[in-house]
Design a protein around this motif. Structure first.
Motif, PDB file in Angstrom:
ATOM      1  N   ALA A 271      10.074   4.343  -2.562  1.00 27.22           N
ATOM      2  CA  ALA A 271       9.379   5.587  -2.882  1.00 27.22           C
ATOM      3  C   ALA A 271       9.346   5.716  -4.401  1.00 27.22           C
ATOM      4  CB  ALA A 271      10.091   6.782  -2.261  1.00 27.22           C
ATOM      5  N   ASP A 272       8.156   5.696  -4.971  1.00 33.39           N
ATOM      6  CA  ASP A 272       7.993   5.861  -6.418  1.00 33.39           C
ATOM      7  C   ASP A 272       7.559   7.284  -6.718  1.00 33.39           C
ATOM      8  OD1 ASP A 272       8.339   3.090  -6.620  1.00 33.39           O
ATOM      9  OD2 ASP A 272       6.223   2.676  -6.986  1.00 33.39           O
ATOM     10  N   GLU A 273       7.774   7.690  -7.958  1.00 31.77           N
ATOM     11  CA  GLU A 273       7.167   8.909  -8.469  1.00 31.77           C
ATOM     12  C   GLU A 273       6.870   8.679  -9.938  1.00 31.77           C
ATOM     13  OE1 GLU A 273      10.356  12.150  -9.671  1.00 31.77           O
ATOM     14  OE2 GLU A 273      10.579  11.647  -7.553  1.00 31.77           O
ATOM     15  N   MET A 274       5.907   9.437 -10.475  1.00 31.53           N
ATOM     16  CA  MET A 274       5.512   9.227 -11.868  1.00 31.53           C
ATOM     17  C   MET A 274       5.034  10.516 -12.504  1.00 31.53           C
ATOM     18  SD  MET A 274       2.204   6.850 -11.077  1.00 31.53           S
ATOM     19  CE  MET A 274       0.779   7.437 -11.978  1.00 31.53           C
ATOM     20  N   ARG A 275       5.167  10.536 -13.858  1.00 32.76           N
ATOM     21  CA  ARG A 275       4.711  11.666 -14.666  1.00 32.76           C
ATOM     22  C   ARG A 275       4.004  11.120 -15.897  1.00 32.76           C
ATOM     23  NH1 ARG A 275       6.790  16.710 -13.908  1.00 32.76           N
ATOM     24  NH2 ARG A 275       7.399  17.052 -16.074  1.00 32.76           N
ATOM     25  N   GLU A 276       3.153  11.945 -16.486  1.00 35.92           N
ATOM     26  CA  GLU A 276       2.332  11.512 -17.619  1.00 35.92           C
ATOM     27  C   GLU A 276       3.056  11.810 -18.936  1.00 35.92           C
ATOM     28  OE1 GLU A 276      -2.370  11.455 -18.668  1.00 35.92           O
ATOM     29  OE2 GLU A 276      -1.540  13.317 -17.866  1.00 35.92           O
ATOM     30  N   VAL A 277       3.360  10.756 -19.686  1.00 38.23           N
ATOM     31  CA  VAL A 277       4.077  10.852 -20.961  1.00 38.23           C
ATOM     32  C   VAL A 277       3.117  11.244 -22.078  1.00 38.23           C
ATOM     33  CG1 VAL A 277       5.396   9.525 -22.652  1.00 38.23           C
ATOM     34  CG2 VAL A 277       5.822   9.199 -20.215  1.00 38.23           C
ATOM     35  N   SER A 278       1.952  10.661 -22.065  1.00 39.77           N
ATOM     36  CA  SER A 278       0.874  10.982 -22.998  1.00 39.77           C
ATOM     37  C   SER A 278      -0.422  10.639 -22.282  1.00 39.77           C
ATOM     38  CB  SER A 278       1.037  10.209 -24.317  1.00 39.77           C
ATOM     39  OG  SER A 278       1.005   8.824 -24.103  1.00 39.77           O
ATOM     40  N   PRO A 279      -1.561  11.079 -22.798  1.00 37.99           N
ATOM     41  CA  PRO A 279      -2.809  10.820 -22.066  1.00 37.99           C
ATOM     42  C   PRO A 279      -2.985   9.341 -21.713  1.00 37.99           C
ATOM     43  CG  PRO A 279      -3.198  12.368 -23.832  1.00 37.99           C
ATOM     44  CD  PRO A 279      -1.790  11.861 -24.016  1.00 37.99           C
TER      45      PRO A 279
ATOM     46  N   HIS B   8       0.838  -1.203   0.000  1.00 42.76           N
ATOM     47  CA  HIS B   8       0.000   0.000   0.000  1.00 42.76           C
ATOM     48  C   HIS B   8       0.872   1.252   0.000  1.00 42.76           C
ATOM     49  CE1 HIS B   8      -3.997  -1.885   0.911  1.00 42.76           C
ATOM     50  NE2 HIS B   8      -3.166  -2.888   1.069  1.00 42.76           N
ATOM     51  N   PHE B   9       0.337   2.317  -0.595  1.00 46.63           N
ATOM     52  CA  PHE B   9       1.069   3.580  -0.651  1.00 46.63           C
ATOM     53  C   PHE B   9       0.133   4.756  -0.448  1.00 46.63           C
ATOM     54  CE2 PHE B   9       0.136   2.250  -5.054  1.00 46.63           C
ATOM     55  CZ  PHE B   9      -0.617   3.320  -5.511  1.00 46.63           C
ATOM     56  N   ASP B  10       0.721   5.878  -0.031  1.00 50.24           N
ATOM     57  CA  ASP B  10       0.051   7.167   0.007  1.00 50.24           C
ATOM     58  C   ASP B  10       0.520   7.929  -1.222  1.00 50.24           C
ATOM     59  OD1 ASP B  10      -1.259   6.900   2.564  1.00 50.24           O
ATOM     60  OD2 ASP B  10       0.727   7.115   3.468  1.00 50.24           O
TER      61      ASP B  10
ATOM     62  N   ASP C 235      13.799  19.866 -11.387  1.00 52.16           N
ATOM     63  CA  ASP C 235      13.074  20.984 -10.790  1.00 52.16           C
ATOM     64  C   ASP C 235      11.653  21.057 -11.341  1.00 52.16           C
ATOM     65  OD1 ASP C 235      12.606  23.205  -9.235  1.00 52.16           O
ATOM     66  OD2 ASP C 235      13.455  24.607 -10.705  1.00 52.16           O
ATOM     67  N   PHE C 236      10.846  20.074 -11.004  1.00 51.62           N
ATOM     68  CA  PHE C 236       9.456  19.980 -11.434  1.00 51.62           C
ATOM     69  C   PHE C 236       8.735  19.057 -10.467  1.00 51.62           C
ATOM     70  CE2 PHE C 236      12.191  17.219 -13.998  1.00 51.62           C
ATOM     71  CZ  PHE C 236      11.735  15.970 -13.635  1.00 51.62           C
ATOM     72  N   ASP C 237       7.420  19.038 -10.535  1.00 47.95           N
ATOM     73  CA  ASP C 237       6.614  18.182  -9.669  1.00 47.95           C
ATOM     74  C   ASP C 237       6.369  16.824 -10.304  1.00 47.95           C
ATOM     75  OD1 ASP C 237       4.466  20.811  -8.340  1.00 47.95           O
ATOM     76  OD2 ASP C 237       6.413  20.095  -7.674  1.00 47.95           O
ATOM     77  N   ALA C 238       6.033  15.879  -9.445  1.00 45.24           N
ATOM     78  CA  ALA C 238       5.665  14.528  -9.868  1.00 45.24           C
ATOM     79  C   ALA C 238       4.616  14.004  -8.889  1.00 45.24           C
ATOM     80  CB  ALA C 238       6.889  13.610  -9.879  1.00 45.24           C
ATOM     81  N   LEU C 239       3.927  12.959  -9.292  1.00 40.35           N
ATOM     82  CA  LEU C 239       3.013  12.260  -8.396  1.00 40.35           C
ATOM     83  C   LEU C 239       3.849  11.249  -7.614  1.00 40.35           C
ATOM     84  CD1 LEU C 239       0.242  11.500  -7.314  1.00 40.35           C
ATOM     85  CD2 LEU C 239      -0.053  10.026  -9.299  1.00 40.35           C
ATOM     86  N   HIS C 240       3.906  11.409  -6.296  1.00 38.56           N
ATOM     87  CA  HIS C 240       4.715  10.555  -5.429  1.00 38.56           C
ATOM     88  C   HIS C 240       3.879   9.435  -4.829  1.00 38.56           C
ATOM     89  CE1 HIS C 240       8.458  12.953  -5.148  1.00 38.56           C
ATOM     90  NE2 HIS C 240       7.633  13.895  -5.604  1.00 38.56           N
ATOM     91  N   LEU C 241       4.496   8.281  -4.677  1.00 39.32           N
ATOM     92  CA  LEU C 241       3.892   7.128  -4.023  1.00 39.32           C
ATOM     93  C   LEU C 241       4.813   6.737  -2.869  1.00 39.32           C
ATOM     94  CD1 LEU C 241       3.053   5.030  -7.221  1.00 39.32           C
ATOM     95  CD2 LEU C 241       1.758   6.897  -6.199  1.00 39.32           C
ATOM     96  N   ASP C 242       4.339   6.901  -1.660  1.00 39.82           N
ATOM     97  CA  ASP C 242       5.134   6.664  -0.459  1.00 39.82           C
ATOM     98  C   ASP C 242       4.661   5.368   0.195  1.00 39.82           C
ATOM     99  OD1 ASP C 242       6.510   6.717   1.924  1.00 39.82           O
ATOM    100  OD2 ASP C 242       5.597   8.577   2.642  1.00 39.82           O
ATOM    101  N   TYR C 243       5.550   4.391   0.288  1.00 36.14           N
ATOM    102  CA  TYR C 243       5.209   3.070   0.815  1.00 36.14           C
ATOM    103  C   TYR C 243       5.509   2.922   2.309  1.00 36.14           C
ATOM    104  CZ  TYR C 243       4.675   1.649  -4.005  1.00 36.14           C
ATOM    105  OH  TYR C 243       4.249   1.532  -5.306  1.00 36.14           O
TER     106      TYR C 243
END
Length: 174
Positions: A141-149, A108-110, A120-128
């Motif tokens: 600790a994961d993070e992700m960004r949107e490459v295409s829709p 599970h993650f938050d 120097d940009f934001d990302a969606l973080h997943l904290d386990y």
């Protein structure tokens, strides 16, 4: 407007010149993946909701010939099916990993929007780091960004000797 409600394109978009798929991301080397990641946009929490199918893209931190072999091996033997996301409120979410042939919710993650470790940009973080997770998962600790829709590129970090280290790239498709 909250950070969770906006998309950030602080770097020139790598998607403007090429359309990627989960499979085509697996053909890129680590430098190209980092460029795509930096050029992607920050998803809103509401974009990352529900089930997403996942794929390992590349193992990091090992020499290129071994990295390619190890990535192929893990992809062939991997039982990870993806992640499921849900919102708690307009600033935080949560979720878990899904495994093939296993209905249980694992690791599970938050989730929240925050500054990326990759630039120097934001990302969606997943904290386990949650009490119900086994000790080894609490160091992820994961993070992700949107490459295409609907296509996300993620970076997975593991805390080793007190420092977060990039261990792999993964993709998620909504």
């Amino acid at each position: 407007m909250h950070a969770t409600e906006q998309r950030s394109n602080s770097a020139p978009s790598a998607r403007s010149t090429r359309t990627y798929t989960a499979d085509s991301l697996q053909q890129l080397d680590s430098d190209a993946l980092l460029a795509v990641y930096r050029g992607a946009s920050t998803p809103r929490l509401t974009d990352a909701s529900g089930d997403m199918s996942g794929k390992l893209v590349m193992i990091c931190g090992v020499k290129p010939p071994l990295a390619a072999w190890l990535s192929d091996f893990v992809r062939e033997t991997n039982t990870w099916a993806g992640k499921t996301f849900s919102l708690r409120d307009d600033r935080r979410g949560e979720g878990y990993n899904r495994m093939l042939n296993d209905a249980r919710q694992r690791f599970h993650f938050d989730s929240f929007i925050g500054r990326s470790r990759a630039g120097d940009f934001d990302a969606l973080h997943l904290d386990y780091d949650r009490p119900e997770n086994p000790f080894f998962a609490r160091h992820v600790a994961d993070e992700m960004r949107e490459v295409s829709p609907g296509l996300y590129l993620g970076q997975a970090y593991v805390r080793i000797l007190g420092k977060l280290r990039l261990v792999c790239y993964f993709s998620l498709v909504k």
